[in-house]
Every structure is written in structure tokens, then in C-alpha cells.
Motif scaffolding. Sequence first.
Motif, PDB file in Angstrom:
ATOM      1  N   VAL A  88       0.833  -1.202   0.000  1.00 15.01           N
ATOM      2  CA  VAL A  88       0.000   0.000   0.000  1.00 15.01           C
ATOM      3  C   VAL A  88       0.869   1.254   0.000  1.00 15.01           C
ATOM      4  N   LYS A  89       1.941   1.222   0.798  1.00 11.56           N
ATOM      5  CA  LYS A  89       2.849   2.366   0.864  1.00 11.56           C
ATOM      6  C   LYS A  89       3.523   2.603  -0.484  1.00 11.56           C
ATOM      7  N   THR A  90       3.952   1.520  -1.134  1.00 11.13           N
ATOM      8  CA  THR A  90       4.608   1.640  -2.433  1.00 11.13           C
ATOM      9  C   THR A  90       3.632   2.138  -3.496  1.00 11.13           C
ATOM     10  N   TRP A  91       2.413   1.625  -3.467  1.00 10.45           N
ATOM     11  CA  TRP A  91       1.385   2.036  -4.425  1.00 10.45           C
ATOM     12  C   TRP A  91       1.130   3.539  -4.332  1.00 10.45           C
ATOM     13  N   ARG A  92       1.106   4.058  -3.100  1.00 16.11           N
ATOM     14  CA  ARG A  92       0.757   5.458  -2.874  1.00 16.11           C
ATOM     15  C   ARG A  92       1.960   6.395  -2.930  1.00 16.11           C
ATOM     16  N   ALA A  93       3.153   5.828  -3.106  1.00 17.79           N
ATOM     17  CA  ALA A  93       4.365   6.652  -3.095  1.00 17.79           C
ATOM     18  C   ALA A  93       4.338   7.670  -4.228  1.00 17.79           C
ATOM     19  N   ARG A  94       4.769   8.876  -3.933  1.00 19.79           N
ATOM     20  CA  ARG A  94       4.817   9.922  -4.940  1.00 19.79           C
ATOM     21  C   ARG A  94       6.076   9.783  -5.790  1.00 19.79           C
ATOM     22  N   PRO A  95       5.990  10.066  -7.073  1.00 21.90           N
ATOM     23  CA  PRO A  95       7.188  10.048  -7.931  1.00 21.90           C
ATOM     24  C   PRO A  95       8.221  11.028  -7.408  1.00 21.90           C
ATOM     25  N   GLU A  96       9.499  10.643  -7.502  1.00 21.65           N
ATOM     26  CA  GLU A  96      10.577  11.495  -7.031  1.00 21.65           C
ATOM     27  C   GLU A  96      11.486  11.865  -8.194  1.00 21.65           C
ATOM     28  N   ALA A  97      12.120  13.005  -8.072  1.00 25.88           N
ATOM     29  CA  ALA A  97      13.061  13.440  -9.103  1.00 25.88           C
ATOM     30  C   ALA A  97      14.308  12.572  -9.038  1.00 25.88           C
ATOM     31  N   LEU A  98      14.697  11.998 -10.157  1.00 27.87           N
ATOM     32  CA  LEU A  98      15.883  11.151 -10.227  1.00 27.87           C
ATOM     33  C   LEU A  98      16.968  11.917 -10.964  1.00 27.87           C
ATOM     34  N   THR A  99      18.008  12.234 -10.245  1.00 20.00           N
ATOM     35  CA  THR A  99      19.106  12.974 -10.857  1.00 20.00           C
ATOM     36  C   THR A  99      20.405  12.264 -10.607  1.00 20.00           C
ATOM     37  N   ALA A 100      21.242  12.211 -11.605  1.00 21.85           N
ATOM     38  CA  ALA A 100      22.548  11.585 -11.458  1.00 21.85           C
ATOM     39  C   ALA A 100      23.537  12.586 -10.896  1.00 21.85           C
ATOM     40  N   PRO A 101      24.439  12.146  -9.982  1.00 21.67           N
ATOM     41  CA  PRO A 101      25.445  13.041  -9.457  1.00 21.67           C
ATOM     42  C   PRO A 101      26.304  13.594 -10.588  1.00 21.67           C
ATOM     43  N   ALA A 102      26.784  14.779 -10.394  1.00 22.44           N
ATOM     44  CA  ALA A 102      27.607  15.397 -11.426  1.00 22.44           C
ATOM     45  C   ALA A 102      28.882  14.607 -11.641  1.00 22.44           C
ATOM     46  N   ALA A 103      29.246  14.445 -12.880  1.00 26.15           N
ATOM     47  CA  ALA A 103      30.479  13.743 -13.200  1.00 26.15           C
ATOM     48  C   ALA A 103      31.649  14.704 -13.051  1.00 26.15           C
TER      49      ALA A 103
END
Length: 210
Positions: A88-103
Motif C-alpha cells: 500500500v505504501k509503495t502504491w501510494r508513493a509519490r514520484p521522485e526526481a531522479l538525478t545523477a550526481p555530477a560527473a
Amino acid sequence: MPLDTWLLFVVTVFFVSATPGPNMLLAMTHGIRYGVRSTLPTCLGLLTALGIVMAGSVAGLGALLATSETLFAAVKYAGAAYLVWLGVKTWRARPEALTAPAAGDARNDSAWTKFRTGFLVAMSNPKAFIFFTALFPQFMDAHAAQLPQLITLAATFYVIESGWQFVYAAGGARLGSWLSSPIRQRWVNRFAGGAFVGAGVALSGVSRNG
């Protein structure tokens, strides 16, 4: 272990491992930064820690089953409830911004540094111990030999997890771009959440026959 029980475990773990958690996001960002081959030490660190976590969970479950079948059954029901809650927690989880660390200088990180990073990330999540303790008993028969069942479950999880880590690392920037869509993240969360809930509900019934 009955084939249908094992197949249900495979389906559950397939969606569980596919969910973008800390381990998979690390594999993805290192894939973006270093490339697939140079990310292998990172994956090895993640999988080494995973093996330690599973070994600890398996040892605890083995000791528990040897001590009391009633207590083991209680853990199975509690684990089923935990899986439903997690779903239930996973189903309701909000999308998060996925950013890669700077190279940058990070490209010169040694294999040991990558291994250590992967190991620490995987070991830093104490919920992993709870997760395995909750998941494995749902697919076990308390009246059958426990060691072969535990080895089968652990090996299956290890293979699927390894495969997904490679997919995330190999996908790299492409996968990161794909998952940057909130709609796609939401569908991944719902697939994984549904797998958790389905496993918890179905296996709470199966456990009555264990």
C-alpha cells in the motif's frame, strides 16, 4: 518446494527488485557516470552486502523454525501483514526526481571505492533485514526441510536482483530519462505495490496449510 509456490516467489521478487530503490538508483547513476563495465565493482559491493543481509535473515529464520513452529507461523502472518502494508505504501508513493550526481573527478574513482560505496549503501538500510524475514517465511513449509527451501529462495532472489542491477547499470542515462517521467514512476510503483499486496494476501492463506 512446489513449483507454483516458487513461481509466485519469482513473480513477486521480479517486481520487488524492479522498483527503483537505493540499490538500483546507485547502479543506474554509476552506469551513467562510469559505463557498464566500470560499474561492476559497485554492483559487486551491493550484492556482497545483500548476501550478508540474506545470510543473517536465513540464520535467524532457521533458528526460529528449530525453536518453535508456532512462533514461526506467527512470524509468517506478521510478515504477510507487513508485505500488504509495504504494498500500500509503495502504491501510494509519490514520484521522485531522479538525478545523477555530477560527473568529474569521480570518473577516476577506484574499483575499491565503487565497491565500498555499493556495500555501504546496501548495508545502510536496516529494513532489508526485516524485509527478508517477512518475505521468505511466506513461501516456506514449516514441516519440510528448511535449508533447501532457504537456499532456493535466497539463490532465486540473488539471481533476479543481480539481473535488475545489470539492467539499471546498462540502461544508464536511457533508463534514468525513462524513469524521470512521473507517470512511468507511478506505474512502476503500482506494479510493485500490487505485487506486495497480492503476495501478502495470497500467502496468508497458503501459510494456513504450512
